[in-house]
Scaffold this motif. Structure first.
Motif, PDB file in Angstrom:
ATOM      1  N   CYS A  16    -126.581 -44.759 -78.189  1.00 56.03           N
ATOM      2  CA  CYS A  16    -126.487 -44.873 -76.732  1.00 56.03           C
ATOM      3  C   CYS A  16    -126.241 -46.344 -76.366  1.00 56.03           C
ATOM      4  CB  CYS A  16    -127.772 -44.380 -76.073  1.00 56.03           C
ATOM      5  SG  CYS A  16    -127.726 -44.643 -74.279  1.00 56.03           S
ATOM      6  N   CYS A  62    -129.187 -47.622 -73.594  1.00 55.72           N
ATOM      7  CA  CYS A  62    -130.589 -47.905 -73.947  1.00 55.72           C
ATOM      8  C   CYS A  62    -130.780 -48.140 -75.447  1.00 55.72           C
ATOM      9  CB  CYS A  62    -131.501 -46.784 -73.457  1.00 55.72           C
ATOM     10  SG  CYS A  62    -131.413 -45.270 -74.410  1.00 55.72           S
ATOM     11  N   CYS A 104    -131.874 -41.394 -71.716  1.00 61.84           N
ATOM     12  CA  CYS A 104    -131.479 -41.982 -70.431  1.00 61.84           C
ATOM     13  C   CYS A 104    -130.314 -41.260 -69.751  1.00 61.84           C
ATOM     14  CB  CYS A 104    -131.130 -43.463 -70.607  1.00 61.84           C
ATOM     15  SG  CYS A 104    -129.512 -43.730 -71.360  1.00 61.84           S
ATOM     16  N   CYS A 140    -127.118 -39.100 -74.043  1.00 64.35           N
ATOM     17  CA  CYS A 140    -128.400 -39.582 -74.550  1.00 64.35           C
ATOM     18  C   CYS A 140    -129.542 -38.756 -73.939  1.00 64.35           C
ATOM     19  CB  CYS A 140    -128.557 -41.065 -74.192  1.00 64.35           C
ATOM     20  SG  CYS A 140    -130.151 -41.737 -74.691  1.00 64.35           S
TER      21      CYS A 140
END
Ligand SMILES: [Zn+2]
Length: 313
Positions: A166, A169, A151, A148
């Motif tokens: 993801c 998040c 994050c 991702c």
């Protein structure tokens, strides 16, 4: 002012470029998260096995066949969980699947050939080349976007390979296509061609460069032509586009009208850049140039830009 739509040819120029023959029904509205699994369970499923920029092809009687069924692909050590569903053809679902078997260990009847050679040598038909462009671009995107970008957590493939999610998040990431402007600057008498440092012997082509964020296609064409050749452009018109899976570009071909004559080539980018008159360019297209200068091969969009200008009235 004329309305150009109704003057346009019925078969647009983009239909004649390499990688444009994709006939797969993408069914982009129906990409469920289990669509790869379901497609692989369909006995009619056909696969394009790929790895490291190469397509795996069956060789029989001098003919190459890129299509494998699920069982037939097993010896190539496929990673089905990383496969992507390209869509549905007349004969069932079509997927691109990364495989693990080292090309050195292949039996005599299977060859692993880099995409560029597959395309340049015309080893597969236009529909298969179109599927290759789609599959190669998607697999390359997944391979370089595993984590991702928000994050850093490892993301998961979804929607048959048309999305990554993801789990940390909840951000969703979508496959990218990078637009590249490629342009032939021309007057009725002459056109501007350049020679990149990595080009094959004698090759001259249209100039090209990435379109930047916040830029129109036309502005990118003008900026690149000025930066690379010192030529300012007046009118710019779109001609054709080409999917270009190296790794996931879209070439956007245009013509530009020069406002000055004096070339100032950017020698960091180009080895040479100059004006060519029409007869000379025709001999380059026909491979009869006295110094063996050539234009790019038929499948390349540059070839089509140059050909359209040479053949224009
Ligand atoms: Zn995340």
């Amino acid at each position: 002012m004329t309305f150009r739509l109704f003057d346009a040819p019925l078969r647009e120029p983009s239909q004649f470029v390499g990688f444009a023959g994709n006939t797969i029904d993408r069914q982009s509205e129906n990409r469920a998260d289990d669509s790869v699994e379901k497609a692989l369970a369909d006995t009619r499923a056909r696969l394009l096995p790929m790895h490291g920029g190469r397509l795996y092809l069956k060789l029989s009687d001098g003919n190459f066949d890129p299509w494998f069924d699920v069982a037939g692909s097993e010896l190539l050590q496929p990673s089905f969980e990383q496969g992507v569903l390209l869509g549905v053809s007349d004969s069932g679902p079509v997927l691109a699947v990364p495989v693990g078997l080292d090309p050195e260990q292949l039996p005599e009847t299977i060859k692993a050939i880099d995409y560029r050679s597959v395309y340049m040598q015309g080893l597969i038909d236009e529909a298969a080349a179109g599927a290759l462009a789609q599959g190669a671009a998607l697999l390359a995107w997944h391979a370089s976007h595993r984590f991702c970008s928000k994050c850093g957590h490892e993301s998961q493939m979804r929607a048959g390979g048309y999305k990554r999610h993801c789990p940390n998040c909840s951000t969703e990431h979508f496959p990218r296509t990078d637009p590249v402007a490629i342009m032939l600057t021309a007057t009725p008498e002459k056109c501007l061609l350049g020679r990149g440092r990595h080009f094959g012997p004698g090759m001259y082509s249209a100039l090209a460069g990435f379109i930047e964020p916040g830029e129109t296609i036309e502005a990118a064409v003008r900026r690149e032509t000025l930066e690379e050749a010192g030529i300012r452009l007046g009118r710019v018109v779109y001609h054709a586009s080409q999917p270009w899976p190296f790794p996931y570009s879209l070439m956007i071909g245009c013509f530009g009208e020069p406002l000055n004559d004096d070339i100032q080539a950017d020698l960091n980018e180009l080895e040479d850049c100059r004006w060519f008159f029409r007869d000379e360019v025709r001999s380059m297209l026909e491979r009869t140039h006295k110094d063996n200068l050539v234009t790019p091969p038929k499948g390349a969009i540059a070839h089509h830009l140059i050909r359209a200008w040479v053949d224009s009235e």
